[in-house]
Design a protein around this motif. Structure first.
Motif, PDB file in Angstrom:
ATOM      1  N   ALA A 153       8.098  30.125  46.061  1.00  0.00           N
ATOM      2  CA  ALA A 153       9.156  30.852  45.352  1.00  0.00           C
ATOM      3  C   ALA A 153       9.232  32.292  45.851  1.00  0.00           C
ATOM      4  CB  ALA A 153       8.876  30.845  43.852  1.00  0.00           C
ATOM      5  N   HIS A 154      10.401  32.888  45.768  1.00  0.00           N
ATOM      6  CA  HIS A 154      10.552  34.315  46.045  1.00  0.00           C
ATOM      7  C   HIS A 154      10.051  35.077  44.830  1.00  0.00           C
ATOM      8  CE1 HIS A 154      12.908  33.992  49.757  1.00  0.00           C
ATOM      9  NE2 HIS A 154      13.275  32.843  49.231  1.00  0.00           N
ATOM     10  N   LEU A 155       9.119  35.995  45.058  1.00  0.00           N
ATOM     11  CA  LEU A 155       8.514  36.697  43.929  1.00  0.00           C
ATOM     12  C   LEU A 155       8.927  38.165  43.948  1.00  0.00           C
ATOM     13  CD1 LEU A 155       4.953  36.160  42.633  1.00  0.00           C
ATOM     14  CD2 LEU A 155       5.802  38.471  42.879  1.00  0.00           C
ATOM     15  N   HIS A 156       9.399  38.647  42.812  1.00  0.00           N
ATOM     16  CA  HIS A 156       9.801  40.048  42.702  1.00  0.00           C
ATOM     17  C   HIS A 156       9.023  40.697  41.572  1.00  0.00           C
ATOM     18  CE1 HIS A 156      13.171  39.130  45.332  1.00  0.00           C
ATOM     19  NE2 HIS A 156      13.342  38.044  44.611  1.00  0.00           N
ATOM     20  N   ARG A 157       8.414  41.850  41.857  1.00  0.00           N
ATOM     21  CA  ARG A 157       7.694  42.574  40.809  1.00  0.00           C
ATOM     22  C   ARG A 157       8.649  43.557  40.150  1.00  0.00           C
ATOM     23  NH1 ARG A 157       3.711  44.127  45.323  1.00  0.00           N
ATOM     24  NH2 ARG A 157       2.811  42.082  45.701  1.00  0.00           N
ATOM     25  N   THR A 158       8.709  43.514  38.841  1.00  0.00           N
ATOM     26  CA  THR A 158       9.687  44.372  38.170  1.00  0.00           C
ATOM     27  C   THR A 158       9.116  45.006  36.918  1.00  0.00           C
ATOM     28  OG1 THR A 158      10.531  42.628  36.739  1.00  0.00           O
ATOM     29  CG2 THR A 158      11.583  42.858  38.893  1.00  0.00           C
ATOM     30  N   GLN A 159       9.809  46.066  36.504  1.00  0.00           N
ATOM     31  CA  GLN A 159       9.630  46.634  35.167  1.00  0.00           C
ATOM     32  C   GLN A 159      10.986  46.537  34.498  1.00  0.00           C
ATOM     33  OE1 GLN A 159       8.124  50.588  35.815  1.00  0.00           O
ATOM     34  NE2 GLN A 159       6.530  49.832  37.187  1.00  0.00           N
ATOM     35  N   ARG A 160      11.007  46.094  33.255  1.00  0.00           N
ATOM     36  CA  ARG A 160      12.251  45.857  32.534  1.00  0.00           C
ATOM     37  C   ARG A 160      13.249  45.048  33.366  1.00  0.00           C
ATOM     38  NH1 ARG A 160       9.931  50.231  31.131  1.00  0.00           N
ATOM     39  NH2 ARG A 160      10.657  51.374  32.951  1.00  0.00           N
ATOM     40  N   CYS A 161      12.746  44.090  34.110  1.00  0.00           N
ATOM     41  CA  CYS A 161      13.566  43.180  34.918  1.00  0.00           C
ATOM     42  C   CYS A 161      14.493  43.918  35.872  1.00  0.00           C
ATOM     43  CB  CYS A 161      14.379  42.232  34.022  1.00  0.00           C
ATOM     44  SG  CYS A 161      13.378  40.954  33.283  1.00  0.00           S
ATOM     45  N   GLN A 162      14.058  45.073  36.372  1.00  0.00           N
ATOM     46  CA  GLN A 162      14.879  45.798  37.340  1.00  0.00           C
ATOM     47  C   GLN A 162      14.742  45.138  38.707  1.00  0.00           C
ATOM     48  OE1 GLN A 162      17.048  48.304  36.920  1.00  0.00           O
ATOM     49  NE2 GLN A 162      16.741  48.228  34.720  1.00  0.00           N
ATOM     50  N   VAL A 163      15.599  44.193  38.939  1.00  0.00           N
ATOM     51  CA  VAL A 163      15.592  43.497  40.218  1.00  0.00           C
ATOM     52  C   VAL A 163      17.040  43.478  40.692  1.00  0.00           C
ATOM     53  CG1 VAL A 163      15.834  41.269  39.044  1.00  0.00           C
ATOM     54  CG2 VAL A 163      14.967  41.308  41.362  1.00  0.00           C
ATOM     55  N   ALA A 164      17.228  43.544  41.989  1.00  0.00           N
ATOM     56  CA  ALA A 164      18.602  43.457  42.502  1.00  0.00           C
ATOM     57  C   ALA A 164      19.169  42.093  42.116  1.00  0.00           C
ATOM     58  CB  ALA A 164      18.599  43.633  44.015  1.00  0.00           C
ATOM     59  N   LEU A 165      20.349  42.085  41.510  1.00  0.00           N
ATOM     60  CA  LEU A 165      20.876  40.811  41.014  1.00  0.00           C
ATOM     61  C   LEU A 165      21.133  39.831  42.158  1.00  0.00           C
ATOM     62  CD1 LEU A 165      23.180  41.887  38.066  1.00  0.00           C
ATOM     63  CD2 LEU A 165      20.799  41.159  38.046  1.00  0.00           C
ATOM     64  N   ALA A 166      21.338  40.365  43.356  1.00  0.00           N
ATOM     65  CA  ALA A 166      21.527  39.475  44.512  1.00  0.00           C
ATOM     66  C   ALA A 166      20.264  38.659  44.793  1.00  0.00           C
ATOM     67  CB  ALA A 166      21.897  40.291  45.750  1.00  0.00           C
ATOM     68  N   ASP A 167      19.112  39.154  44.308  1.00  0.00           N
ATOM     69  CA  ASP A 167      17.868  38.404  44.495  1.00  0.00           C
ATOM     70  C   ASP A 167      17.700  37.302  43.457  1.00  0.00           C
ATOM     71  OD1 ASP A 167      17.057  39.807  46.711  1.00  0.00           O
ATOM     72  OD2 ASP A 167      16.052  41.361  45.531  1.00  0.00           O
ATOM     73  N   VAL A 168      18.582  37.292  42.465  1.00  0.00           N
ATOM     74  CA  VAL A 168      18.459  36.339  41.369  1.00  0.00           C
ATOM     75  C   VAL A 168      19.603  35.330  41.398  1.00  0.00           C
ATOM     76  CG1 VAL A 168      18.424  36.126  38.857  1.00  0.00           C
ATOM     77  CG2 VAL A 168      17.321  38.088  39.951  1.00  0.00           C
ATOM     78  N   LEU A 169      20.798  35.829  41.697  1.00  0.00           N
ATOM     79  CA  LEU A 169      21.996  35.004  41.585  1.00  0.00           C
ATOM     80  C   LEU A 169      22.480  34.595  42.966  1.00  0.00           C
ATOM     81  CD1 LEU A 169      23.687  37.266  38.921  1.00  0.00           C
ATOM     82  CD2 LEU A 169      22.567  35.079  38.509  1.00  0.00           C
ATOM     83  N   ASP A 170      23.189  33.474  43.005  1.00  0.00           N
ATOM     84  CA  ASP A 170      23.766  32.959  44.238  1.00  0.00           C
ATOM     85  C   ASP A 170      22.710  32.803  45.337  1.00  0.00           C
ATOM     86  OD1 ASP A 170      25.845  31.846  45.542  1.00  0.00           O
ATOM     87  OD2 ASP A 170      26.660  33.719  46.314  1.00  0.00           O
ATOM     88  N   ARG A 171      21.626  32.122  45.022  1.00  0.00           N
ATOM     89  CA  ARG A 171      20.530  31.931  45.959  1.00  0.00           C
ATOM     90  C   ARG A 171      20.699  30.680  46.810  1.00  0.00           C
ATOM     91  NH1 ARG A 171      18.149  35.992  47.206  1.00  0.00           N
ATOM     92  NH2 ARG A 171      16.533  34.648  48.027  1.00  0.00           N
TER      93      ARG A 171
END
Lengths: 339, 355
Positions: free
Chosen positions: B183-201
């Protein structure tokens, strides 16, 4: 469901009445169509019902803010349920009445009408009945309601759900009957003589019960889910969509279709999406995923072309007197054929 | 009847144990100015502080199908809700399905394999799992659901990293990688992740199965590279060793007792007449244990890459594209599952190598 498939109806080789069809463009997708007397009501996928009177007069009636999720008619009134939680009744004059608004604005997934004036609808696991005098009752089933139908006699509501159908008498304290069969049951309908109850399942199959003794009837072999069912004249057969031909299960005898092969009419290289039967003659109309609409004589399978290829057919409907046939398509084209 | 893949509405499945931060992420997706409109299927109304007529409550009704496949369950409510949403197709760009913290993602994913209407109108984009950096290690010990969600994920958002020390973070990441190294793993605080890394994968898109490599070997951009990568690397993971230069980071080895991934590879072509029956038999008999499967295959006498993916007993596969001249014809297959019969799978795979 093996049977000898006749050669497909080549459009050019069968009689055509396409030139006599009066066409209308709704400008929005159609989902279903019903005759209210001689007025045609076409239910859109969103917001509005369009009434078509005669061959030139149309009236658009707003019934929902969003999607219209379900519709049913008894030939006089049309009932719709929306994703705005509203249940709306419309008559042929174009008068729209809000029957109910769900308190939590839940989706109204199913509606049904009783000839005596009672109406039913469902939201989630709860089925509601409103009596003609306005009294309202509700009943919860174990899972989300998949379909509703009133029995032709008495005030009895069939509620389809996961793993069966509950038969509820809203006016009686008695415990409802439950007809069990594993799987998810979506559409539900009674035979006109009240002998059989049929459900369309999530799987591409129908299930039936003989109500006198609960005898099961499995009707399988469809390539796709059955979305449209209609009784042929006199209730002798059940015509269904879901295959590349109209599948008609025999119901004339007390055993229904058990141990019998269904008839297969009007095979095409496309999926049947909608069926409707003339209540006065051995004729049905069917629409296909490739846009074709046919009239078919049940006895010998003779076909007449009503519409050529085009947008998939969402619904076909006969006027109660058999004098008018209509179809409605996913792109909003509506055709009316005086017979 | 069936729309081309490009016209199908993408559906993102958002999972995560209770309190991990799913709602935070949902609120971000719904409130950020990204020019897209999302329909959201939630399990509890009211948690989302945004008024939107495209937020729909679901009941998480898991239905068994009558097709003789014991783990073939679908979300009946999802079939119904997606059907209703399709009536308003032009009103949104994509759909997000939030599951409860205790839900198994499999029935949601299987709905997209089984239901004809859903298949014709929507496509599963990715399973995104939000995990709590502070509590996930504990949950992996006591909550099988949490483990399932990690094992199933295409994207893992390791949230609340500000609440743990670097050592604790390394520990929880190693545990995640012990279960799911892909899986692609992203470390975040308050789910601050670029939405492009979450959506339309496009994680379930056969055309986009490009590589099957443990994700930590890709050096993904959002990772801090100033600390040691710690991840599972033991014989059970079965990684190929041609990325040996990554192995000098002082790796911490974790192996989850029950949930693991198994990677197989061969640089000799496979015999499709042996491989396909073997794979089908494997998922038919061991499908309850296999959560996800994926493969890129080089068949003998076939100049096309064959790709497949699966969820439990369900498989789909297709020829993807011709192998490029400069590309080694390497077959790779990955299974993520619980108590996988590793040796039997390895032996079975080896027998599929073309003579």
């Amino acid at each position: 469901m093996t049977s000898d498939i006749q050669s497909g109806a080549a459009e050019a080789s069968i009689p055509s009445v396409t030139a006599r069809v009066h066409k209308f463009a709704l400008g929005a997708p159609a989902a279903s169509a019903f005759f209210l007397g001689d007025t045609l009501a076409v239910v859109g996928t969103e917001e509005a019902v369009t009434l078509i009177r005669g061959l030139d007069q149309t009236e658009r009636i707003e019934v929902a803010f969003g999607a219209i999720l379900c519709a049913a008619s008894d030939g006089k009134r049309l009932l719709t349920g929306g994703d705005d939680g509203k249940v709306t009744a419309i008559d042929a004059s174009g008068t729209a009445t809000t029957i109910a608004t769900d308190a939590k604005r839940r989706w109204i997934d199913n509606v049904a009408l009783h000839p005596d004036g009672a109406v039913a609808w469902s939201a989630g696991k709860t089925a509601f009945v409103r009596m003609p005098k306005g009294e309202e009752k509700s009943f919860d089933v174990p899972s989300t309601v998949g379909g509703l139908a009133f029995a032709p006699k008495g005030l009895r509501l069939a509620i389809a759900h996961y793993n069966g159908v509950t038969l509820w008498f809203p006016n009686m304290a008695a415990k409802p009957d439950v007809l069990e069969w594993a799987g998810s049951h979506l559409g539900v309908m009674f035979s006109a003589d009240n002998r059989f109850l049929i459900t369309a399942m999530h799987e591409p199959a129908l299930h039936g019960w003989r109500l006198s003794d609960g005898q099961h009837m499995r009707m399988t072999g469809y390539p796709g889910r059955v979305r449209s069912m209609a009784w042929t004249v006199g209730g002798k057969g059940l015509a269904t969509s879901g295959a590349d031909a109209v599948i008609i299960w025999p119901f004339a005898t007390k055993d229904g279709p058990m141990g019998k092969q269904p008839a297969m009419l009007a095979p095409l290289q496309a999926r049947v999406t909608a069926v409707a039967c003339d209540a006065n003659a051995e004729v049905l109309a069917c629409g296909y995923s490739n846009g074709v609409v046919l009239m078919v004589r049940i006895g010998d399978g003779a076909e007449i072309l009503v519409r050529g290829e085009g947008s998939p057919v969402a619904a076909v409907a006969w006027a109660a007197d058999g004098e008018t046939l209509a179809y409605a398509c996913e792109d909003g084209e509506v055709g009316v054929l005086p017979l | 009847m069936s729309s081309p893949a490009s016209e199908k509405v993408p559906v993102t499945v958002l999972t995560g144990y209770l309190g991990a931060g799913k709602t935070t992420l949902l609120n971000r997706i719904l409130s950020e100015n990204h020019g897209k409109k999302y329909a959201v299927i939630v399990n509890e109304f009211g948690e989302i502080g945004i008024d939107n007529d495209l937020i729909i409550g679901a009941d998480e009704e898991v239905f068994e199908m009558n097709n003789g496949c014991i783990c073939c369950t679908v979300r009946g409510d999802l079939v119904r809700i997606l059907g209703g949403l399709m009536k308003r197709r032009g009103k949104f760009d994509a759909i997000i399905v939030e599951t409860t913290g205790l839900a198994d993602p499999a029935p949601v994913a299987q709905t997209f394999f089984v239901d004809e209407d859903v298949q014709n109108n929507a496509r599963l984009d990715a399973v995104v799992t939000v995990a709590d950096a502070k509590w996930l290690s504990d949950r992996l010990k006591d909550a099988p659901e949490a483990k399932n969600q990690i094992a199933f994920a295409d994207v893992i958002i390791l949230n609340k990293t500000d609440l743990v020390t670097p050592a604790e973070l390394a520990e929880v990441e190693a545990r995640i990688r012990g279960i799911n190294p892909y899986a692609h793993l992203h470390r975040t605080q308050r789910c601050q992740v670029a939405l492009a890394d979450v959506l339309d994968r496009g994680a379930f898109d056969l055309d986009r199965i490009l590589e099957i490599e443990p994700e930590f070997l890709e050096g993904s951009d959002d990772h801090d590279h100033d600390h040691d990568h710690e991840h599972c690397h033991d014989p059970h993971c079965g990684h190929d060793h041609h990325h040996g230069d990554h192995h000098g980071h002082g790796l911490k080895h974790y192996h989850d007792e029950h949930m693991q991934s198994l990677a197989l590879s061969s640089d000799k072509p496979l015999d499709p007449k042996k491989f396909m029956p073997w794979l089908q038999q494997l998922v038919a008999t061991e499908g309850q244990k296999i959560l996800r499967s994926k493969g890129i295959l080089a068949f003998s006498g076939d100049d096309d890459r064959y790709v497949f993916q699966g969820v439990h007993m369900m498989l789909e596969g297709d020829h993807q594209r011709p192998w490029r001249e400069d590309e080694p014809r390497l077959s790779r297959v990955v299974f993520i599952g619980r108590d996988l019969p590793e040796q039997a799978i390895r032996d079975g795979f080896d027998k599929c190598i073309a003579a």
